[in-house]
Design a protein around this motif. Structure first.
Motif, PDB file in Angstrom:
ATOM      1  N   TYR A  20       0.796  -1.225   0.000  1.00  0.00           N
ATOM      2  CA  TYR A  20       0.000   0.000   0.000  1.00  0.00           C
ATOM      3  C   TYR A  20       0.832   1.281   0.000  1.00  0.00           C
ATOM      4  CZ  TYR A  20      -3.668  -3.277   1.182  1.00  0.00           C
ATOM      5  OH  TYR A  20      -4.545  -4.329   1.166  1.00  0.00           O
ATOM      6  N   GLY A  21       2.165   1.144  -0.043  1.00  0.00           N
ATOM      7  CA  GLY A  21       3.010   2.324  -0.059  1.00  0.00           C
ATOM      8  C   GLY A  21       2.964   3.133   1.225  1.00  0.00           C
ATOM      9  N   PHE A  22       2.712   2.474   2.337  1.00  0.00           N
ATOM     10  CA  PHE A  22       2.629   3.137   3.637  1.00  0.00           C
ATOM     11  C   PHE A  22       3.928   3.863   3.931  1.00  0.00           C
ATOM     12  CE2 PHE A  22       3.104   2.851   8.351  1.00  0.00           C
ATOM     13  CZ  PHE A  22       2.013   3.620   8.714  1.00  0.00           C
ATOM     14  N   SER A  23       3.834   5.126   4.335  1.00  0.00           N
ATOM     15  CA  SER A  23       5.048   5.907   4.590  1.00  0.00           C
ATOM     16  C   SER A  23       5.267   6.188   6.076  1.00  0.00           C
ATOM     17  CB  SER A  23       4.982   7.234   3.828  1.00  0.00           C
ATOM     18  OG  SER A  23       3.869   7.999   4.265  1.00  0.00           O
ATOM     19  N   GLY A  24       4.411   5.661   6.932  1.00  0.00           N
ATOM     20  CA  GLY A  24       4.564   5.859   8.370  1.00  0.00           C
ATOM     21  C   GLY A  24       5.671   4.994   8.935  1.00  0.00           C
ATOM     22  N   GLY A  25       5.925   5.154  10.212  1.00  0.00           N
ATOM     23  CA  GLY A  25       7.000   4.419  10.863  1.00  0.00           C
ATOM     24  C   GLY A  25       6.537   3.088  11.439  1.00  0.00           C
ATOM     25  N   GLU A  26       7.500   2.199  11.637  1.00  0.00           N
ATOM     26  CA  GLU A  26       7.204   0.891  12.213  1.00  0.00           C
ATOM     27  C   GLU A  26       6.679   1.030  13.647  1.00  0.00           C
ATOM     28  OE1 GLU A  26       9.359  -3.394  13.150  1.00  0.00           O
ATOM     29  OE2 GLU A  26      10.386  -1.933  11.887  1.00  0.00           O
ATOM     30  N   SER A  27       7.189   2.021  14.386  1.00  0.00           N
ATOM     31  CA  SER A  27       6.736   2.208  15.767  1.00  0.00           C
ATOM     32  C   SER A  27       5.256   2.588  15.816  1.00  0.00           C
ATOM     33  CB  SER A  27       7.577   3.266  16.475  1.00  0.00           C
ATOM     34  OG  SER A  27       7.465   4.511  15.810  1.00  0.00           O
ATOM     35  N   THR A  28       4.779   3.293  14.799  1.00  0.00           N
ATOM     36  CA  THR A  28       3.355   3.656  14.730  1.00  0.00           C
ATOM     37  C   THR A  28       2.505   2.400  14.593  1.00  0.00           C
ATOM     38  OG1 THR A  28       3.932   5.739  13.668  1.00  0.00           O
ATOM     39  CG2 THR A  28       1.646   5.007  13.466  1.00  0.00           C
ATOM     40  N   VAL A  29       2.949   1.488  13.733  1.00  0.00           N
ATOM     41  CA  VAL A  29       2.221   0.231  13.524  1.00  0.00           C
ATOM     42  C   VAL A  29       2.276  -0.613  14.795  1.00  0.00           C
ATOM     43  CG1 VAL A  29       2.121  -1.891  12.168  1.00  0.00           C
ATOM     44  CG2 VAL A  29       2.621   0.279  11.037  1.00  0.00           C
ATOM     45  N   ARG A  30       3.447  -0.677  15.421  1.00  0.00           N
ATOM     46  CA  ARG A  30       3.582  -1.460  16.658  1.00  0.00           C
ATOM     47  C   ARG A  30       2.647  -0.949  17.751  1.00  0.00           C
ATOM     48  NH1 ARG A  30       7.709  -4.936  17.190  1.00  0.00           N
ATOM     49  NH2 ARG A  30       9.313  -4.907  15.601  1.00  0.00           N
ATOM     50  N   GLU A  31       2.576   0.362  17.901  1.00  0.00           N
ATOM     51  CA  GLU A  31       1.697   0.945  18.915  1.00  0.00           C
ATOM     52  C   GLU A  31       0.230   0.617  18.626  1.00  0.00           C
ATOM     53  OE1 GLU A  31       0.493   5.317  20.715  1.00  0.00           O
ATOM     54  OE2 GLU A  31       2.348   5.105  19.579  1.00  0.00           O
ATOM     55  N   TYR A  32      -0.176   0.727  17.362  1.00  0.00           N
ATOM     56  CA  TYR A  32      -1.555   0.406  16.991  1.00  0.00           C
ATOM     57  C   TYR A  32      -1.865  -1.059  17.281  1.00  0.00           C
ATOM     58  CZ  TYR A  32      -5.749  -0.460  14.338  1.00  0.00           C
ATOM     59  OH  TYR A  32      -7.007  -0.843  13.972  1.00  0.00           O
ATOM     60  N   VAL A  33      -0.949  -1.945  16.896  1.00  0.00           N
ATOM     61  CA  VAL A  33      -1.160  -3.382  17.119  1.00  0.00           C
ATOM     62  C   VAL A  33      -1.265  -3.675  18.613  1.00  0.00           C
ATOM     63  CG1 VAL A  33      -0.078  -5.661  16.901  1.00  0.00           C
ATOM     64  CG2 VAL A  33      -0.130  -4.110  14.939  1.00  0.00           C
ATOM     65  N   ARG A  34      -0.404  -3.044  19.415  1.00  0.00           N
ATOM     66  CA  ARG A  34      -0.434  -3.256  20.866  1.00  0.00           C
ATOM     67  C   ARG A  34      -1.776  -2.828  21.455  1.00  0.00           C
ATOM     68  NH1 ARG A  34       4.490  -2.090  22.124  1.00  0.00           N
ATOM     69  NH2 ARG A  34       4.253   0.093  21.551  1.00  0.00           N
ATOM     70  N   LYS A  35      -2.276  -1.649  21.057  1.00  0.00           N
ATOM     71  CA  LYS A  35      -3.568  -1.169  21.561  1.00  0.00           C
ATOM     72  C   LYS A  35      -4.702  -2.063  21.105  1.00  0.00           C
ATOM     73  CE  LYS A  35      -2.360   3.711  21.917  1.00  0.00           C
ATOM     74  NZ  LYS A  35      -2.588   5.051  21.363  1.00  0.00           N
ATOM     75  N   ARG A  36      -4.668  -2.466  19.853  1.00  0.00           N
ATOM     76  CA  ARG A  36      -5.728  -3.312  19.289  1.00  0.00           C
ATOM     77  C   ARG A  36      -5.753  -4.674  19.978  1.00  0.00           C
ATOM     78  NH1 ARG A  36     -10.347  -2.695  16.404  1.00  0.00           N
ATOM     79  NH2 ARG A  36     -10.736  -4.623  15.339  1.00  0.00           N
TER      80      ARG A  36
END
Length: 68
Positions: A20-36
């Protein structure tokens, strides 16, 4: 039976970038996954049962979901 395949936060991040060409950081994804994950897997809670010798020792067992 083979265990269910799980995606790690790192793998989700890699796929987001590749597909999807995501340009955000890996830490952003990690935080979202942790909350979810916290929302999806509520902790199990046990209530200890204690009885005095004078009380009946009978107990009925069951299971319930409680939202606090």
């Amino acid at each position: 039976m083979k265990p269910k395949q799980r995606h790690t936060a790192r793998r989700i991040y890699q796929r987001l970038r590749e597909e999807y060409g995501f340009s955000g950081g890996e830490s952003t994804v990690r935080e979202y996954v942790r909350k979810r994950k916290r929302l999806m897997d509520p902790p199990e809670v046990y209530l200890p049962l204690a009885f005095s010798r004078a009380e009946s020792m009978q107990a009925d067992w069951g299971q319930a979901e409680v939202m606090v």
